[in-house]
Design a protein around this motif. Structure first.
Motif, PDB file in Angstrom:
ATOM      1  N   GLY A  63      72.336 -13.564 108.284  1.00 21.75           N
ATOM      2  CA  GLY A  63      73.345 -14.381 107.312  1.00 21.75           C
ATOM      3  C   GLY A  63      73.609 -15.699 108.029  1.00 21.75           C
ATOM      4  O   GLY A  63      73.718 -16.878 107.499  1.00 21.75           O
ATOM      5  N   TYR A  64      74.004 -15.456 109.245  1.00 23.83           N
ATOM      6  CA  TYR A  64      74.403 -16.573 110.086  1.00 23.83           C
ATOM      7  C   TYR A  64      73.295 -17.484 110.466  1.00 23.83           C
ATOM      8  O   TYR A  64      73.521 -18.696 110.424  1.00 23.83           O
ATOM      9  CB  TYR A  64      75.062 -16.050 111.456  1.00 23.83           C
ATOM     10  N   GLN A  65      72.216 -17.017 110.659  1.00 23.48           N
ATOM     11  CA  GLN A  65      70.881 -17.805 110.980  1.00 23.48           C
ATOM     12  C   GLN A  65      70.647 -18.611 109.663  1.00 23.48           C
ATOM     13  O   GLN A  65      70.358 -19.872 109.866  1.00 23.48           O
ATOM     14  CB  GLN A  65      69.739 -16.864 111.146  1.00 23.48           C
ATOM     15  N   ALA A  66      70.865 -18.143 108.446  1.00 25.21           N
ATOM     16  CA  ALA A  66      70.594 -18.703 107.288  1.00 25.21           C
ATOM     17  C   ALA A  66      71.829 -20.009 107.073  1.00 25.21           C
ATOM     18  O   ALA A  66      71.318 -21.056 106.831  1.00 25.21           O
ATOM     19  CB  ALA A  66      70.769 -17.838 106.082  1.00 25.21           C
ATOM     20  N   LEU A  67      73.188 -19.429 107.658  1.00 29.27           N
ATOM     21  CA  LEU A  67      73.953 -20.511 107.487  1.00 29.27           C
ATOM     22  C   LEU A  67      73.841 -21.651 108.177  1.00 29.27           C
ATOM     23  O   LEU A  67      74.030 -22.760 107.969  1.00 29.27           O
ATOM     24  CB  LEU A  67      75.347 -19.647 107.964  1.00 29.27           C
ATOM     25  N   SER A  68      73.501 -21.370 109.615  1.00 27.70           N
ATOM     26  CA  SER A  68      73.198 -22.506 110.492  1.00 27.70           C
ATOM     27  C   SER A  68      72.234 -23.247 109.936  1.00 27.70           C
ATOM     28  O   SER A  68      72.165 -24.598 110.215  1.00 27.70           O
ATOM     29  CB  SER A  68      72.788 -21.743 112.005  1.00 27.70           C
ATOM     30  N   SER A  69      70.836 -22.750 109.349  1.00 29.18           N
ATOM     31  CA  SER A  69      69.922 -23.688 109.072  1.00 29.18           C
ATOM     32  C   SER A  69      70.297 -24.432 107.735  1.00 29.18           C
ATOM     33  O   SER A  69      69.766 -25.682 107.540  1.00 29.18           O
ATOM     34  CB  SER A  69      68.740 -22.570 108.441  1.00 29.18           C
TER      35      SER A  69
END
Length: 522
Positions: free
Chosen positions: A84-90
């Protein structure tokens, strides 16, 4: 490193302990269930150690098996959160790059993997995606919902402020900025916008409090904070000078203390002191400001310190200012004005001509025309000086955001920005002269004794090639004065008749020297 050292220390201590037991032979007898067991002390120590280790390992296995469901669930939860944090960062990167589609996709993916209650950045990404998609109404709704969350309140106010600025609603923008400034005085955008609101309303005390709060949070350096405070105190003193002289004096003196070289502060402080008949202190303030930066307002206030002074006394005060800053344009012009009032035409003419030699500009030629009219009444020369004034660079003035004013103001009338006015020459006249490819403005000429001569001893080489056409001028009787042609030979030009003049125009003396050099007058 510390853990390794502790482990080595423990191992070393155990080794010492077993070595100590091995060096001391002995037996251990245990009677249990009618049987007697006898072992050596070393074997007994090893057995006890093995039993303790076995118990600890067994406890660890039981605990691991018991907690295995929670451990497995936590593993998948951490993995999901990382995704989820990877998606948020992207998504944030995509929003910063302006990719609305990818930002919305990553926002939906992050919302599925992370709870929005635990991660406020999801709301920010959602609002940013709406802005990129052009859905400003939805973005404003999301920013308004952020106001209910203490952690997101400042972010919501910032978003609403920017939306209000985009729509041109200055009142709403200042409202949101004021709320943000009340919560966090360290926010520069909130303080600046709220300062504009307070200064536009003339609420100088509230504006000063905002500057003090910003200074306390160290968001601006000491010099910038002192200048802001001096500007606000000067504006406050100007508002109170006619109603509350004591408060105006206190504010003006503090402003002058913060910025001794700031002409408006020095002028208003001296004005307040003069009204209380403290001529000496007011004069010292003006003299200090004049030494730092000569300014016409300082000179005018200093020369007219005593309303009842004779014109010769005012001339003497102007000459004293000139002695403080010699070879200065403002000093010469101040003496010229005072001398003109005193009808000391020779002194006035010498002073203004000295100013023109240093810096030819519009005000100097206008003053020269006033001197000529008062002394000789020669209308031809007066008109020539006026024409030179039209062609000369403009005098310095207070300029802010393209707005030119004769008086200083604390805020720009165009943008409302605090401390926007600067004392400099407007550039419009200079731009016109450059477009017309004019030579250096009238260092050109001071008509004196019937001659047209340069202001300094040498004539620039490029002036020899400058021959300017004059526009045809309508003359009573229907005829027009035809300007001389640049292509006509010099002998023919000498034989041409004098151009027609208005009936009441006495004309100017013919040029005695350098007849081939003529300059544009109109």
């Amino acid at each position: 490193m510390i853990r390794i050292l502790v482990f080595l220390a423990v191992v070393f201590a155990l080794g010492l302990g077993f070595a100590w037991l091995a060096d001391r032979p002995g037996d251990m007898v245990v009677t249990f269930g009618g049987y007697q067991y006898q072992v050596s002390l070393m074997v007994a120590a090893v057995a006890v150690t093995a039993v303790v280790a076995a118990v600890m390992i067994a406890w660890w296995l039981v605990k691991s098996i018991w907690n295995s469901p929670y451990t497995i669930a936590r593993y998948f939860r951490v993995r999901q959160r990382d995704r989820g944090y990877q998606a948020l960062s992207s998504g944030m990167i995509a929003a910063g790059a302006g990719d609305a589609a990818l930002a919305r996709k990553m926002n939906k993916q992050a919302a599925k993997l992370i709870r929005s209650e635990t991660e406020p950045l999801i709301h920010l990404l959602d609002a940013q995606a709406s802005l990129l998609e052009g859905d400003h109404d939805a973005a404003r709704e999301k920013f308004e919902r952020m106001l209910d969350d203490p952690e997101m309140r400042l972010l919501g106010l910032r978003g609403l402020y920017l939306e209000a600025e985009r729509l041109g609603d200055r009142q709403a923008a200042r409202h949101y900025a004021g709320r943000a400034a009340g919560i966090a005085p360290q926010l520069g955008w909130a303080i600046d916008s709220t300062l504009e609101e307070k200064t536009a309303a003339g609420d100088w005390d509230s504006a000063l409090k905002l500057v003090d709060a910003q200074t306390a949070t160290r968001q601006v350096d000491k010099e910038a904070a002192s200048r802001r405070r001096a500007v606000l105190l000067t504006a406050k003193a100007e508002d109170l000078i006619d109603t509350d002289l004591a408060a105006a004096k206190a504010a003006a003196l503090e402003a002058n203390r913060l910025l001794p070289a700031f002409p408006p502060a020095a002028v208003i402080a001296a004005k307040a002191l003069f009204r209380q008949n403290d001529i000496r202190k007011g004069a010292k303030i003006l003299e200090a400001a004049w030494k730092a930066e000569p300014h016409p307002a300082v000179a005018d206030q200093y020369i007219h310190a005593r309303p009842g002074d004779a014109v010769l006394d005012r001339l003497a005060r102007a000459q004293k200012l000139q002695s403080l800053r010699q070879n200065n344009v403002e000093s010469s012009l101040a003496v010229a004005r005072a001398a003109l009032d005193a009808h000391e035409f020779k002194v006035a003419r010498e002073a203004v001509e000295a100013a023109i030699r240093m810096q030819p500009r519009e005000g100097a030629y206008l003053l020269l025309a006033d001197i000529e009219e008062a002394e000789t009444g020669d209308q031809g020369r007066v008109r020539q000086y006026l024409a030179m004034a039209v062609r000369a660079p403009r005098d310095p003035a207070w300029v802010a955001d393209g707005f030119v004013s004769d008086r200083w103001a604390p805020v720009s009338p165009v943008t409302g920005r605090l401390d926007a006015f600067e004392w400099r020459a407007p550039v419009e006249r200079l731009g016109q002269l450059i477009e017309q490819d004019a030579p250096e403005h009238p260092s050109l000429a001071l008509p004196k004794g019937g001659e047209t001569v340069p202001a300094d001893d040498t004539v620039p080489a490029e002036i020899d090639a400058v021959v300017v056409e004059a526009e045809p001028v309508a003359v009573a009787g229907g005829d027009q004065a035809v300007p001389e042609s640049d292509e006509s030979p010099a002998p023919e030009r000498e034989q041409e008749a004098e151009p027609a003049r208005m009936p009441d125009d006495p004309g100017v003396d013919p040029v005695q020297e350098q007849p081939e050099r003529r300059f544009r007058l109109f």
